[in-house]
Scaffold this motif. Structure first.
Motif, mmCIF file in Angstrom:
data_model
loop_
_atom_site.group_PDB
_atom_site.id
_atom_site.type_symbol
_atom_site.label_atom_id
_atom_site.label_comp_id
_atom_site.label_asym_id
_atom_site.label_seq_id
_atom_site.Cartn_x
_atom_site.Cartn_y
_atom_site.Cartn_z
ATOM 1 N N GLU A 50 0.855 -1.182 0.000
ATOM 2 C CA GLU A 50 0.000 0.000 0.000
ATOM 3 C C GLU A 50 0.893 1.234 0.000
ATOM 4 O OE1 GLU A 50 -3.390 0.034 -0.101
ATOM 5 O OE2 GLU A 50 -3.281 -2.139 -0.318
ATOM 6 N N GLU A 51 0.400 2.293 -0.580
ATOM 7 C CA GLU A 51 1.154 3.546 -0.660
ATOM 8 C C GLU A 51 1.609 4.019 0.728
ATOM 9 O OE1 GLU A 51 2.580 6.728 -3.148
ATOM 10 O OE2 GLU A 51 1.537 4.915 -3.747
ATOM 11 N N LYS A 52 0.726 3.916 1.717
ATOM 12 C CA LYS A 52 1.069 4.374 3.072
ATOM 13 C C LYS A 52 2.203 3.542 3.665
ATOM 14 C CE LYS A 52 -3.329 6.357 4.500
ATOM 15 N NZ LYS A 52 -4.454 6.244 5.424
ATOM 16 N N GLN A 55 5.418 4.601 1.964
ATOM 17 C CA GLN A 55 5.823 5.918 2.449
ATOM 18 C C GLN A 55 6.442 5.812 3.843
ATOM 19 O OE1 GLN A 55 3.222 9.160 1.656
ATOM 20 N NE2 GLN A 55 4.077 10.432 3.281
ATOM 21 N N ASN A 80 7.550 4.777 -8.515
ATOM 22 C CA ASN A 80 6.727 5.130 -7.367
ATOM 23 C C ASN A 80 7.596 5.364 -6.128
ATOM 24 O OD1 ASN A 80 4.288 5.593 -5.949
ATOM 25 N ND2 ASN A 80 4.272 3.475 -5.262
ATOM 26 N N ILE A 84 7.978 9.052 -4.138
ATOM 27 C CA ILE A 84 7.778 9.225 -2.698
ATOM 28 C C ILE A 84 9.044 9.783 -2.053
ATOM 29 C CG2 ILE A 84 7.402 8.001 -0.511
ATOM 30 C CD1 ILE A 84 5.585 6.054 -2.121
#
Length: 132
Positions: A50-52, A55, A80, A84
């Motif tokens: 997941e992006e979170k 990150q 990606n 980030i």
């Protein structure tokens, strides 16, 4: 220098979610380096991160290492991670594809340094670009 006195370098190493030859090789080189300690905040998962989660991994690091050989083969995933890293103002060190000299121009543009696989050069680049 005593082991307890060594600074632990917080790194994020680009990955594709599973072990890959270049990812394993850079970890081997850093792990076997004399008087260099690091913590790799990359978490390998078979499932799409997941992006979170991604990150959070990058936020914890003080330097981001991009393996350009992975970029050539997994452009969207690595792009990606770069996006980030740039959003978080993390210094990016690009390592050339193993056994090659050429790096995609878009990686050269965003890199604090572009280096080869020589462990002392990698460590020097980490130390020179390390954010406290």
């Amino acid at each position: 220098m005593f082991e307890s006195e060594l600074k632990v370098h917080k790194l994020f190493i680009s990955h594709i979610g599973e072990n890959e030859k270049e990812y394993d090789l850079i970890n081997e080189k850093l792990s076997s380096a004399h008087e260099f300690e690091y913590k790799n905040f990359s978490i390998l998962k078979k499932d799409k991160l997941e992006e979170k989660e991604l990150q959070k991994q990058i936020e914890s690091a003080n330097v981001v290492i991009i393996l350009s050989g992975l970029y050539n083969n997994y452009n969207n995933i690595i792009k990606n991670q770069i996006d980030i890293s740039m959003k978080l103002n993390k210094p990016i060190i690009v390592i050339r594809p193993y056994g090659m000299e050429d790096v995609p121009p878009e990686l050269e543009e965003i890199a604090a340094e572009v280096i080869g696989w020589n462990a002392p050069c990698v460590i020097d680049a980490i130390e020179e670009n390390y954010l406290e």
